[in-house]
Design a protein around this motif. Sequence first.
Motif, PDB file in Angstrom:
ATOM      1  N   PRO A  53      -2.825  -9.456   1.439  1.00 17.43           N
ATOM      2  CA  PRO A  53      -2.871  -8.006   1.281  1.00 17.43           C
ATOM      3  C   PRO A  53      -3.104  -7.250   2.589  1.00 17.43           C
ATOM      4  O   PRO A  53      -2.850  -6.061   2.673  1.00 17.43           O
ATOM      5  CB  PRO A  53      -4.018  -7.775   0.308  1.00 17.43           C
ATOM      6  N   GLN A  54      -3.561  -7.968   3.600  1.00 16.91           N
ATOM      7  CA  GLN A  54      -3.790  -7.324   4.886  1.00 16.91           C
ATOM      8  C   GLN A  54      -3.402  -8.287   6.007  1.00 16.91           C
ATOM      9  O   GLN A  54      -3.715  -9.467   5.960  1.00 16.91           O
ATOM     10  CB  GLN A  54      -5.253  -6.915   5.037  1.00 16.91           C
ATOM     11  N   ILE A  55      -2.692  -7.736   7.003  1.00 14.41           N
ATOM     12  CA  ILE A  55      -2.333  -8.517   8.186  1.00 14.41           C
ATOM     13  C   ILE A  55      -2.861  -7.748   9.385  1.00 14.41           C
ATOM     14  O   ILE A  55      -2.421  -6.622   9.646  1.00 14.41           O
ATOM     15  CB  ILE A  55      -0.814  -8.719   8.297  1.00 14.41           C
ATOM     16  N   GLY A  56      -3.810  -8.342  10.081  1.00 15.52           N
ATOM     17  CA  GLY A  56      -4.458  -7.633  11.185  1.00 15.52           C
ATOM     18  C   GLY A  56      -5.146  -6.391  10.646  1.00 15.52           C
ATOM     19  O   GLY A  56      -5.913  -6.462   9.695  1.00 15.52           O
ATOM     20  N   ASN A  57      -4.863  -5.252  11.255  1.00 12.76           N
ATOM     21  CA  ASN A  57      -5.450  -3.994  10.798  1.00 12.76           C
ATOM     22  C   ASN A  57      -4.578  -3.265   9.784  1.00 12.76           C
ATOM     23  O   ASN A  57      -4.883  -2.147   9.401  1.00 12.76           O
ATOM     24  CB  ASN A  57      -5.694  -3.066  11.991  1.00 12.76           C
ATOM     25  N   TYR A  58      -3.487  -3.874   9.354  1.00 10.43           N
ATOM     26  CA  TYR A  58      -2.534  -3.201   8.471  1.00 10.43           C
ATOM     27  C   TYR A  58      -2.619  -3.723   7.051  1.00 10.43           C
ATOM     28  O   TYR A  58      -2.654  -4.928   6.818  1.00 10.43           O
ATOM     29  CB  TYR A  58      -1.102  -3.382   8.982  1.00 10.43           C
ATOM     30  N   ALA A  59      -2.621  -2.784   6.096  1.00 16.02           N
ATOM     31  CA  ALA A  59      -2.573  -3.110   4.673  1.00 16.02           C
ATOM     32  C   ALA A  59      -1.246  -2.618   4.121  1.00 16.02           C
ATOM     33  O   ALA A  59      -0.540  -1.837   4.764  1.00 16.02           O
ATOM     34  CB  ALA A  59      -3.743  -2.446   3.943  1.00 16.02           C
ATOM     35  N   VAL A  60      -0.904  -3.069   2.916  1.00 17.60           N
ATOM     36  CA  VAL A  60       0.374  -2.680   2.324  1.00 17.60           C
ATOM     37  C   VAL A  60       0.500  -1.160   2.201  1.00 17.60           C
ATOM     38  O   VAL A  60       1.584  -0.608   2.333  1.00 17.60           O
ATOM     39  CB  VAL A  60       0.586  -3.391   0.960  1.00 17.60           C
ATOM     40  N   GLY A  61      -0.594  -0.463   2.007  1.00 13.55           N
ATOM     41  CA  GLY A  61      -0.574   0.991   1.892  1.00 13.55           C
ATOM     42  C   GLY A  61      -0.261   1.711   3.187  1.00 13.55           C
ATOM     43  O   GLY A  61      -0.040   2.926   3.192  1.00 13.55           O
ATOM     44  N   ASP A  62      -0.220   0.979   4.293  1.00 10.64           N
ATOM     45  CA  ASP A  62       0.086   1.593   5.591  1.00 10.64           C
ATOM     46  C   ASP A  62       1.591   1.713   5.841  1.00 10.64           C
ATOM     47  O   ASP A  62       2.010   2.247   6.852  1.00 10.64           O
ATOM     48  CB  ASP A  62      -0.550   0.777   6.724  1.00 10.64           C
ATOM     49  N   GLN A 102       8.380   0.256  -4.911  1.00 11.33           N
ATOM     50  CA  GLN A 102       7.468   0.226  -6.051  1.00 11.33           C
ATOM     51  C   GLN A 102       6.237  -0.634  -5.741  1.00 11.33           C
ATOM     52  O   GLN A 102       5.113  -0.272  -6.083  1.00 11.33           O
ATOM     53  CB  GLN A 102       8.172  -0.316  -7.290  1.00 11.33           C
ATOM     54  N   GLY A 103       6.470  -1.771  -5.081  1.00  8.75           N
ATOM     55  CA  GLY A 103       5.348  -2.644  -4.720  1.00  8.75           C
ATOM     56  C   GLY A 103       4.395  -1.989  -3.745  1.00  8.75           C
ATOM     57  O   GLY A 103       3.174  -2.080  -3.885  1.00  8.75           O
ATOM     58  N   ILE A 104       4.939  -1.291  -2.755  1.00  9.00           N
ATOM     59  CA  ILE A 104       4.091  -0.580  -1.788  1.00  9.00           C
ATOM     60  C   ILE A 104       3.212   0.433  -2.507  1.00  9.00           C
ATOM     61  O   ILE A 104       2.004   0.498  -2.289  1.00  9.00           O
ATOM     62  CB  ILE A 104       4.944   0.113  -0.708  1.00  9.00           C
ATOM     63  N   HIS A 105       3.831   1.216  -3.390  1.00  6.34           N
ATOM     64  CA  HIS A 105       3.062   2.238  -4.100  1.00  6.34           C
ATOM     65  C   HIS A 105       2.039   1.606  -5.045  1.00  6.34           C
ATOM     66  O   HIS A 105       0.888   2.042  -5.115  1.00  6.34           O
ATOM     67  CB  HIS A 105       3.985   3.179  -4.877  1.00  6.34           C
ATOM     68  N   TYR A 106       2.437   0.569  -5.775  1.00  9.19           N
ATOM     69  CA  TYR A 106       1.541  -0.100  -6.716  1.00  9.19           C
ATOM     70  C   TYR A 106       0.310  -0.660  -6.008  1.00  9.19           C
ATOM     71  O   TYR A 106      -0.824  -0.431  -6.422  1.00  9.19           O
ATOM     72  CB  TYR A 106       2.295  -1.218  -7.442  1.00  9.19           C
ATOM     73  N   TYR A 107       0.541  -1.409  -4.922  1.00  9.35           N
ATOM     74  CA  TYR A 107      -0.580  -2.034  -4.225  1.00  9.35           C
ATOM     75  C   TYR A 107      -1.366  -1.058  -3.364  1.00  9.35           C
ATOM     76  O   TYR A 107      -2.499  -1.339  -2.990  1.00  9.35           O
ATOM     77  CB  TYR A 107      -0.108  -3.241  -3.411  1.00  9.35           C
ATOM     78  N   ARG A 108      -0.798   0.091  -3.054  1.00  8.56           N
ATOM     79  CA  ARG A 108      -1.548   1.143  -2.370  1.00  8.56           C
ATOM     80  C   ARG A 108      -2.658   1.652  -3.291  1.00  8.56           C
ATOM     81  O   ARG A 108      -3.769   1.895  -2.865  1.00  8.56           O
ATOM     82  CB  ARG A 108      -0.619   2.286  -1.982  1.00  8.56           C
ATOM     83  N   LYS A 109      -2.328   1.784  -4.588  1.00  3.79           N
ATOM     84  CA  LYS A 109      -3.300   2.281  -5.566  1.00  3.79           C
ATOM     85  C   LYS A 109      -4.231   1.173  -6.064  1.00  3.79           C
ATOM     86  O   LYS A 109      -5.357   1.445  -6.460  1.00  3.79           O
ATOM     87  CB  LYS A 109      -2.574   2.919  -6.746  1.00  3.79           C
ATOM     88  N   LYS A 110      -3.734  -0.080  -6.080  1.00  3.67           N
ATOM     89  CA  LYS A 110      -4.512  -1.202  -6.603  1.00  3.67           C
ATOM     90  C   LYS A 110      -4.493  -2.354  -5.602  1.00  3.67           C
ATOM     91  O   LYS A 110      -3.869  -3.384  -5.838  1.00  3.67           O
ATOM     92  CB  LYS A 110      -3.922  -1.666  -7.933  1.00  3.67           C
TER      93      LYS A 110
END
Length: 106
Positions: free
Chosen positions: A38-47, A21-29
């Motif tokens: 919210p981002q580590i290196g080149n990766y975001a939670v939506g990745d 749920q958190g992955i999907h929520y933060y992917r949209k917001k």
Amino acid sequence: MSESIRIAIVGVGNCASALLQGIHYYRKKPDAPGLITPQIGNYAVGDITAVAAFDVDSAKVGVDLSEAIFLGKNNVERLCRVPSTGTNDNGHRVKRNMKPARKLWT
């Protein structure tokens, strides 16, 4: 979006429900409060993408992961609607009368 991080989940319980749920929520917001990083290196939670899941609860086996996270004894509050993942919970048979695991440390 960079290359995705593919994860497999063993045990589709409350932690898996909150994670997906958190992955999907933060992917949209992505700017919503709650994530420390919210981002580590080149990766975001939506990745992050769930590509496999395993559980022993017969109510969850063969069900899309977006539905399985709310079945059985899971009681995490529904924070958002998780769309179909296309990943089914691949159950595992549990052998009855298994002996308890032996202690591996002294």
